[in-house]
Design a protein around this motif. Sequence first.
Motif, PDB file in Angstrom:
ATOM      1  N   UNK A 468      19.175 -50.365   3.963  1.00 23.42           N
ATOM      2  CA  UNK A 468      19.532 -51.770   3.770  1.00 23.42           C
ATOM      3  C   UNK A 468      19.333 -52.558   5.053  1.00 23.42           C
ATOM      4  N   UNK A 469      19.360 -51.848   6.169  1.00 26.25           N
ATOM      5  CA  UNK A 469      19.165 -52.483   7.478  1.00 26.25           C
ATOM      6  C   UNK A 469      18.045 -51.736   8.180  1.00 26.25           C
ATOM      7  N   UNK A 470      17.093 -52.477   8.714  1.00 24.93           N
ATOM      8  CA  UNK A 470      15.925 -51.884   9.352  1.00 24.93           C
ATOM      9  C   UNK A 470      15.885 -52.325  10.808  1.00 24.93           C
ATOM     10  N   UNK A 471      15.716 -51.360  11.715  1.00 22.48           N
ATOM     11  CA  UNK A 471      15.618 -51.651  13.144  1.00 22.48           C
ATOM     12  C   UNK A 471      14.258 -51.181  13.629  1.00 22.48           C
ATOM     13  N   UNK A 472      13.469 -52.113  14.095  1.00 22.99           N
ATOM     14  CA  UNK A 472      12.139 -51.812  14.624  1.00 22.99           C
ATOM     15  C   UNK A 472      12.170 -52.108  16.116  1.00 22.99           C
ATOM     16  N   UNK A 502      14.030 -56.848  14.841  1.00 20.83           N
ATOM     17  CA  UNK A 502      12.761 -56.472  15.471  1.00 20.83           C
ATOM     18  C   UNK A 502      12.805 -56.830  16.954  1.00 20.83           C
ATOM     19  N   UNK A 503      12.514 -55.839  17.769  1.00 24.03           N
ATOM     20  CA  UNK A 503      12.301 -56.091  19.198  1.00 24.03           C
ATOM     21  C   UNK A 503      10.795 -56.028  19.400  1.00 24.03           C
ATOM     22  N   UNK A 504      10.189 -57.143  19.761  1.00 26.01           N
ATOM     23  CA  UNK A 504       8.723 -57.184  19.816  1.00 26.01           C
ATOM     24  C   UNK A 504       8.235 -57.971  21.018  1.00 26.01           C
TER      25      UNK A 504
END
Length: 556
Positions: A468-472, A502-504
């Motif tokens: 349900x929660x996505x960490x990229x 997202x850390x980008x």
Amino acid sequence: MVLALAVPMYTRQVVDRLAQPGLNVETASAFLNIVAFTLVVFGLMRSISIFIQVFVAEKAAQEVAYALRNDLYDKLQRQSFAFYDKAATGELMSRLTSDVEMCREAVGFGMSSFLGNGAWLIGVAGYLFYVDWRYTLIALATLPLLFLVAVYYTLKVEPMYAEVQEQRAQLTAVAQENFSGVRVVRAFSREDEEIRRFHVENENLCARVLRTARISSFFQPGMDFFANLGTVLVLWYGGREVIGGTMTLGSVVAFHGSLWMLFWPVRALGYILGVMQRAAASVKRVFELLDEESVTKEKPGAIELPRVAGEVRFENVSFSYADGVPVLKDITFEAKPGEVVAIVGSTGSGKSTLVNLIPRFYDVTAGRITIDGYDIRDVTLASLRRQIGIVMQETFLFSTSIRENIAYGRPDASPAEVEAAARAAAAHKFIMELPEGYDTVVGERGVGLSGGQRQRVAIARALLADPRILILDDSTSSVDLATEREIQEALQRLMQGRTTFIIAQRLSTVQRADKILVLDGGRIVQEGTHAQLVKQGGVYQQILESQILPASFAAS
């Protein structure tokens, strides 16, 4: 023990019978045959009893080692990231293998020998007192000296063995670190320096082992000297008694044989103490790990986190690592279900730390984090992390097939589900070009795949878990622009209904975010959409100019 005592008992009878004047040859021969047969039977029975003793002791030792290894591994699996931040992998491997093996040896040989020899000592001493108590007191006169030597040895070598085990662990850590970083070593031609580094640690280990060996080398001869001194006293006193006619020759011979049975366990005490002292150092190191409490643990009565919508709230969150220096300060924001939140900032601003707090890899120092209103410290770790998919900055793959790597979070996933996740992560095409397709076994840490390929497998692994929660965490920084476009298009479809962080470092990533958090010095200094933040200028504009835009231009 009783079977072994039969030898001096029968020896006494044989010598006294043969020394009698007017010996009847036939009677003596018959007596010798009976004694010989009896001793053979007793010897066979003793061999069987020794086999049972050794087997039972080794079985118990293996059970202890088995339980210790399992308990240690279980403990290490449940330790927090804070523990691994300060622990060396080689040190942990040494405790899990070498130290546990020393504990096994202590139980299998040391403890059984210690107890067996102790019982033997008491039994033989009792028999000698039965034969002649005065003679026995003379024989035991050197025992206090033997025990004094043993106590001195124990106190002297225990800290030395601890140092040896610590140095052995350090040597293992150096080797493990070198093997893991072998490509860096080759790239910078540092082989000779690494060899010298290993030699230094190896020399330190050798020096400590030899220093311990010097003490041990003095100990065993000292034990032998005092044991032989007891034998001299027995022969001297027994010879005088035989000359005076107050003791038979058979009694002296039997007593002398029993005396060696008495001093043998005392002499063996030297080796046994060495084993036990080495084990004592290892036991201490093993139980240091077993007693280590995880700083991130479930509270009593923690509840299962139900299937969530994905609302994440940070409420006045601050965080410091073990050194106490604040990394995040008074962080407050809300991510609504299905929102894509981009986190940008300069190196060291706290981006990775922030997302690591969501699955409780670390616990907040102040404030709280909630998911759908549940404080994440009030729910079980397993139920929390099952609903979070993560792609680490440093992609890690196991030495197994690509299919098993993708299905790591869902081992029961069907081949079709694995393939669907791979397609969504733009990994299916290159996987099918591999020799065995999805059954291709990758090397350790994914060796054999490019950085972009490893990253896409990791993304597929996270997506298959259906979080349900996505960490990229910088998840597309190692791919070219064309591959990134494929991944971004797939992720846009799959992010529907998921809260995504997202850390980008790429402009395309932040442009599509519903919300951007700008971190500087551990604080949120700006918050909004890309268009809003561009109008504001400030830190976000500086980051665009110094990091994101150059990276985007370079990729294009």
